[in-house]
Design a protein around this motif. Structure first.
Motif, PDB file in Angstrom:
ATOM      1  N   GLU A  93       0.847  -1.203   0.000  1.00 18.74           N
ATOM      2  CA  GLU A  93       0.000   0.000   0.000  1.00 18.74           C
ATOM      3  C   GLU A  93       0.877   1.245   0.000  1.00 18.74           C
ATOM      4  OE1 GLU A  93      -3.150   1.227  -0.325  1.00 18.74           O
ATOM      5  OE2 GLU A  93      -2.219   3.166   0.126  1.00 18.74           O
ATOM      6  N   THR A 101      -9.891   5.477  -0.260  1.00 20.38           N
ATOM      7  CA  THR A 101     -10.910   6.535  -0.151  1.00 20.38           C
ATOM      8  C   THR A 101     -11.915   6.269   0.974  1.00 20.38           C
ATOM      9  OG1 THR A 101     -11.974   5.361  -1.966  1.00 20.38           O
ATOM     10  CG2 THR A 101     -10.817   7.385  -2.530  1.00 20.38           C
ATOM     11  N   SER A 102     -11.737   5.178   1.720  1.00 22.38           N
ATOM     12  CA  SER A 102     -12.619   4.919   2.877  1.00 22.38           C
ATOM     13  C   SER A 102     -11.878   5.141   4.190  1.00 22.38           C
ATOM     14  CB  SER A 102     -13.140   3.476   2.844  1.00 22.38           C
ATOM     15  OG  SER A 102     -14.089   3.328   1.819  1.00 22.38           O
ATOM     16  N   SER A 516     -12.955  -1.238  -7.121  1.00 19.72           N
ATOM     17  CA  SER A 516     -14.393  -0.929  -7.213  1.00 19.72           C
ATOM     18  C   SER A 516     -14.769  -0.305  -8.561  1.00 19.72           C
ATOM     19  CB  SER A 516     -14.799   0.009  -6.078  1.00 19.72           C
ATOM     20  OG  SER A 516     -13.973   1.143  -6.087  1.00 19.72           O
TER      21      SER A 516
HETATM   22  C1  LIG Z   1     -15.283  11.662  -0.962  1.00 22.29           C
HETATM   23  C2  LIG Z   1     -15.747  10.244  -1.086  1.00 22.29           C
HETATM   24  C3  LIG Z   1     -16.895   9.830  -0.425  1.00 22.29           C
HETATM   25  C4  LIG Z   1     -17.327   8.499  -0.539  1.00 22.29           C
HETATM   26  N1  LIG Z   1     -18.442   8.104   0.151  1.00 22.29           N
HETATM   27  C5  LIG Z   1     -18.816   6.798   0.119  1.00 22.29           C
HETATM   28  C6  LIG Z   1     -19.843   6.329   0.996  1.00 22.29           C
HETATM   29  O1  LIG Z   1     -20.402   7.073   1.807  1.00 22.29           O
HETATM   30  N2  LIG Z   1     -20.181   5.002   0.915  1.00 22.29           N
HETATM   31  C7  LIG Z   1     -19.538   4.147   0.059  1.00 22.29           C
HETATM   32  O2  LIG Z   1     -19.889   2.951   0.025  1.00 22.29           O
HETATM   33  N3  LIG Z   1     -18.551   4.569  -0.751  1.00 22.29           N
HETATM   34  C8  LIG Z   1     -18.163   5.865  -0.726  1.00 22.29           C
HETATM   35  N4  LIG Z   1     -17.106   6.274  -1.483  1.00 22.29           N
HETATM   36  C9  LIG Z   1     -16.512   5.320  -2.433  1.00 22.29           C
HETATM   37  C10 LIG Z   1     -15.299   4.551  -1.941  1.00 22.29           C
HETATM   38  O3  LIG Z   1     -14.354   4.912  -2.886  1.00 22.29           O
HETATM   39  C11 LIG Z   1     -15.503   3.044  -1.985  1.00 22.29           C
HETATM   40  O4  LIG Z   1     -16.465   2.727  -0.978  1.00 22.29           O
HETATM   41  C12 LIG Z   1     -14.245   2.183  -1.712  1.00 22.29           C
HETATM   42  O5  LIG Z   1     -13.579   2.626  -0.571  1.00 22.29           O
HETATM   43  C13 LIG Z   1     -13.263   2.065  -2.887  1.00 22.29           C
HETATM   44  O6  LIG Z   1     -12.262   1.118  -2.539  1.00 22.29           O
HETATM   45  P1  LIG Z   1     -11.208   0.541  -3.564  1.00 22.29           P
HETATM   46  O7  LIG Z   1     -10.319  -0.380  -2.803  1.00 22.29           O
HETATM   47  O8  LIG Z   1     -11.893   0.005  -4.750  1.00 22.29           O
HETATM   48  O9  LIG Z   1     -10.375   1.785  -4.072  1.00 22.29           O
HETATM   49  P2  LIG Z   1      -9.416   2.876  -3.433  1.00 22.29           P
HETATM   50  O10 LIG Z   1     -10.040   3.467  -2.244  1.00 22.29           O
HETATM   51  O11 LIG Z   1      -9.073   3.769  -4.596  1.00 22.29           O
HETATM   52  O12 LIG Z   1      -8.114   2.090  -3.007  1.00 22.29           O
HETATM   53  C14 LIG Z   1      -7.006   1.857  -3.867  1.00 22.29           C
HETATM   54  C15 LIG Z   1      -5.742   1.778  -3.013  1.00 22.29           C
HETATM   55  O13 LIG Z   1      -4.619   1.521  -3.857  1.00 22.29           O
HETATM   56  C16 LIG Z   1      -3.503   2.280  -3.377  1.00 22.29           C
HETATM   57  N5  LIG Z   1      -2.536   2.436  -4.478  1.00 22.29           N
HETATM   58  C17 LIG Z   1      -2.660   3.175  -5.613  1.00 22.29           C
HETATM   59  N6  LIG Z   1      -1.567   3.062  -6.375  1.00 22.29           N
HETATM   60  C18 LIG Z   1      -0.721   2.210  -5.725  1.00 22.29           C
HETATM   61  C19 LIG Z   1       0.582   1.702  -6.027  1.00 22.29           C
HETATM   62  N7  LIG Z   1       1.232   2.027  -7.153  1.00 22.29           N
HETATM   63  N8  LIG Z   1       1.152   0.870  -5.123  1.00 22.29           N
HETATM   64  C20 LIG Z   1       0.509   0.514  -3.967  1.00 22.29           C
HETATM   65  N9  LIG Z   1      -0.729   0.995  -3.642  1.00 22.29           N
HETATM   66  C21 LIG Z   1      -1.325   1.815  -4.511  1.00 22.29           C
HETATM   67  C22 LIG Z   1      -4.147   3.583  -2.936  1.00 22.29           C
HETATM   68  O14 LIG Z   1      -3.302   4.318  -2.049  1.00 22.29           O
HETATM   69  C23 LIG Z   1      -5.434   3.064  -2.269  1.00 22.29           C
HETATM   70  O15 LIG Z   1      -5.243   2.800  -0.887  1.00 22.29           O
HETATM   71  C24 LIG Z   1     -16.626   7.589  -1.365  1.00 22.29           C
HETATM   72  C25 LIG Z   1     -15.470   8.012  -2.030  1.00 22.29           C
HETATM   73  C26 LIG Z   1     -15.026   9.311  -1.878  1.00 22.29           C
HETATM   74  C27 LIG Z   1     -13.787   9.747  -2.583  1.00 22.29           C
END
Ligand SMILES: Cc1cc2nc3c(=O)[nH]c(=O)nc-3n(C[C@H](O)[C@H](O)[C@H](O)COP(=O)(O)OP(=O)(O)OC[C@H]3O[C@@H](n4cnc5c(N)ncnc54)[C@H](O)[C@@H]3O)c2cc1C
Length: 544
Positions: A93, A101-102, A516
């Motif tokens: 990470e 984003t959570s 996601s």
């Molecule tokens: C402002 C905001 C409000 C939101 N509100 C809600 C809500 O109320 N309810 C809800 O269900 N969802 C909400 N969401 C959506 C939220 O994005 C999803 O719920 C979920 O957290 C997405 O998870 P993910 O793992 O798919 O992606 P991400 O959260 O994008 O995680 C990707 C991870 O990969 C890491 N990464 C990136 N590049 C690299 C690399 N080269 N090497 C190592 N690590 C890397 C990043 O640092 C990050 O930790 C919200 C989003 C935002 C931005």
């Protein structure tokens, strides 16, 4: 960086009349302390510029699985692997905290979200999520319909929502006060249309809209909705009531960071239909915590933490073939760009977004597949305001402070109150303020987000909130700002059921994608679902 004066900034982000009113006030209390926090755009830009690294021979480790990205999707994949006895993996990470984003933060004894802040209670069909919530002690048995029953303390406490319109707070998010007969008829007709889609089933018994998206029907009657925007769909249905249109627009901005005109009609209806079990019943209640979905992240992280390497970025993925067996060399660096380390993996779960894949998967650098450009991300600004006390209630007729507090006449989404769920209704608190940048062009939005410094965003936040709380500036002790440049995938017209999403989900050699964004909508349920599914896929591959 371009410099703007206060008036230009306020016009650009809040509109002319809010800016004019703010600029008439001359003696304002000084701005509170605060800073820009989080997300490492500097490192991201170095990746984009093509970082080249050599790993010393003694800094390589063989490991069957590497997970890239410790957001909800990556952590959910890690939990699934561990649950199925696959302990030999590492999760990389980039940031110093997991959760993407959570993730959440805290000040004194108050926790608050930095992004995601709630999930609707799951339906019984979303079995894996019910298991997760059960494991966390959130569920207590089931109700008479077999639906999971959520413990009272985790359901969003009353009052849940209020809306500020022309100087007053009203209950709820749809503006009932002053609605004409025609407005009421159109609201009823819209709700009937939602009910029709909730009852709809395809020939395989699948619902049109449910969570996660992978369980939704792909029948042509439903997917046709993706070919038009929700604004066009409303025009076709004769929905011209301004307050109905505002409400749907608000929903699109809230869940997707997009306006009515930009959002696919499929995604617009998904928001309303996927949280309702049957026609004419209320949407599933909301589950929330003071730190928002940070609670879910902390639970997932606790399970996986011995496998997680924080503050380390994957900078290059090199698919290989050694003695007829596929493998991937994963090149990593710490966040300061030092301590190179390599992993020789049989398989990689890529739980970072596609725009990162573009720069770190070696064959993609030279020859990016066309679907990558179709994944477009919205930009958001989130501010956490630490208040020494609550704003004064301006009028006795005002509906009281709720969990979610929305300003009808603002491009922001208003704020949620971190202490609400803890039943603390007096004294210090934290407001989490959300501002989605809904420009048509995602790049323009990102530039606008990033060219504004802390001072500019603090001004925008405080000026916006002053419409409803004239005393806000004197109450805020600290204001921190997170600029999410790639906050969430945009489910624009054509994207949900187009080719790009299907192609993005397909494994590339032994790199499996799990973010996601592949569902088309940024929700916890989607990140969790893709993480679990891809972990199963990888286990199957390793066993074969
Ligand atoms: C402002 C905001 C409000 C939101 N509100 C809600 C809500 O109320 N309810 C809800 O269900 N969802 C909400 N969401 C959506 C939220 O994005 C999803 O719920 C979920 O957290 C997405 O998870 P993910 O793992 O798919 O992606 P991400 O959260 O994008 O995680 C990707 C991870 O990969 C890491 N990464 C990136 N590049 C690299 C690399 N080269 N090497 C190592 N690590 C890397 C990043 O640092 C990050 O930790 C919200 C989003 C935002 C931005």
């Amino acid at each position: 960086m371009t410099t703007f004066n206060r008036r230009e900034i306020l016009i650009s982000f809040l509109g002319l009349s809010a800016a004019a009113a703010a600029c008439r006030r001359t003696s304002l209390p000084p701005l509170p302390a605060g800073e820009i926090v989080g997300a490492s755009d500097v490192f991201g830009h170095r990746l984009r510029d093509g970082l080249q690294i050599t790993i010393p021979a003694d800094a390589w480790t063989d490991v069957p699985i590497v997970i890239v990205g410790g957001g909800v999707a990556g952590l959910s994949a890690a939990r699934s692997l561990i649950k199925q006895g696959f302990e030999d993996f590492v999760l990389i990470e980039l940031e110093k905290a997991a959760g993407g984003t959570s993730r959440s933060g805290s000040t004194r004894d108050i926790s608050f979200p930095w992004g995601a802040h709630y999930i609707p209670a799951p339906m019984k069909e979303n079995r894996e999520l019910v298991v997760l919530l059960d494991e966390m002690g959130v569920i207590e048995g089931s109700d008479k319909d077999g639906e999971p029953a959520v413990l009272e303390e985790f359901l969003c406490r009353d009052p849940e929502e209020r809306i500020f319109y022309k100087g007053r707070w009203y209950e709820g998010l749809y503006l009932h006060a002053g609605a004409s007969v025609e407005d009421k008829n159109q609201l009823e007709k819209f709700n009937a249309e939602v009910g029709r889609w909730v009852a709809w089933r395809d020939s395989n018994g699948r619902r049109a809209f449910t969570l996660p998206v992978s369980a939704c029907s792909d029948d042509a009657e439903v997917t046709a909705l993706d070919r038009i925007s929700i604004a066009d769909w409303m025009n076709q249905q004769g929905f011209n009531s301004p307050r109905l249109r505002w409400w749907i627009d608000y929903a699109c901005r809230d869940d997707y960071g997009m306006t009515l005109d930009q959002t696919s009609a499929w995604a617009g209806l998904f928001y309303f239909c996927s949280r309702v079990t049957k026609p004419s019943v209320e949407s599933k209640p909301l589950i929330t915590w003071p730190e928002g979905n940070g609670r879910l992240v902390n639970h997932l992280f606790e399970i996986a933490k011995s496998k997680v390497e924080l503050n380390r970025a994957a900078v290059e993925l090199i698919p290989m073939e050694v003695n007829g067996r596929a493998s991937v060399d994963v090149v990593t660096l710490d966040q300061d760009g030092r301590n190179p380390r390599g992993y020789r993996a049989q398989t990689v779960i890529f739980a970072a977004p596609q725009f990162v894949a573009r720069y770190i998967i070696r064959p993609y650098r030279e020859n990016p597949p066309p679907h990558l450009a179709e994944f477009q991300f919205g930009s958001w600004m989130v501010a956490n305001l630490t208040l020494r006390d609550r704003p004064k209630q301006e009028s006795r007729r005002d509906f009281p402070l709720a969990w979610d507090n929305v300003l009808y006449e603002s491009p922001s989404l208003g704020y949620v109150v971190a202490t609400h769920q803890r039943s603390r209704d007096y004294g210090p608190t934290v407001f989490t303020y959300y501002y989605p940048l809904c420009d048509e062009n995602a790049r323009v939005a990102r530039t606008r987000l990033l060219e504004m410094n802390w001072l500019a965003w603090a001004e925008v936040t405080l000026t916006d909130l002053s419409r409803a709380h004239p005393d806000i500036r004197s109450l805020v002790e600290r204001l921190d700002v997170m600029r999410w440049g790639h906050a969430m995938i945009r489910p624009r017209t054509g994207f949900m059921w187009g080719r790009a999403r299907r192609e993005g989900a397909r494994a590339f050699r032994s790199i499996h994608f799990a973010h996601s964004e592949l569902s088309g909508v940024a929700l916890f349920e989607e990140a969790f679902d893709v993480g679990v599914r891809v972990a199963d896929e990888v286990i199957k591959e390793l066993r074969s």
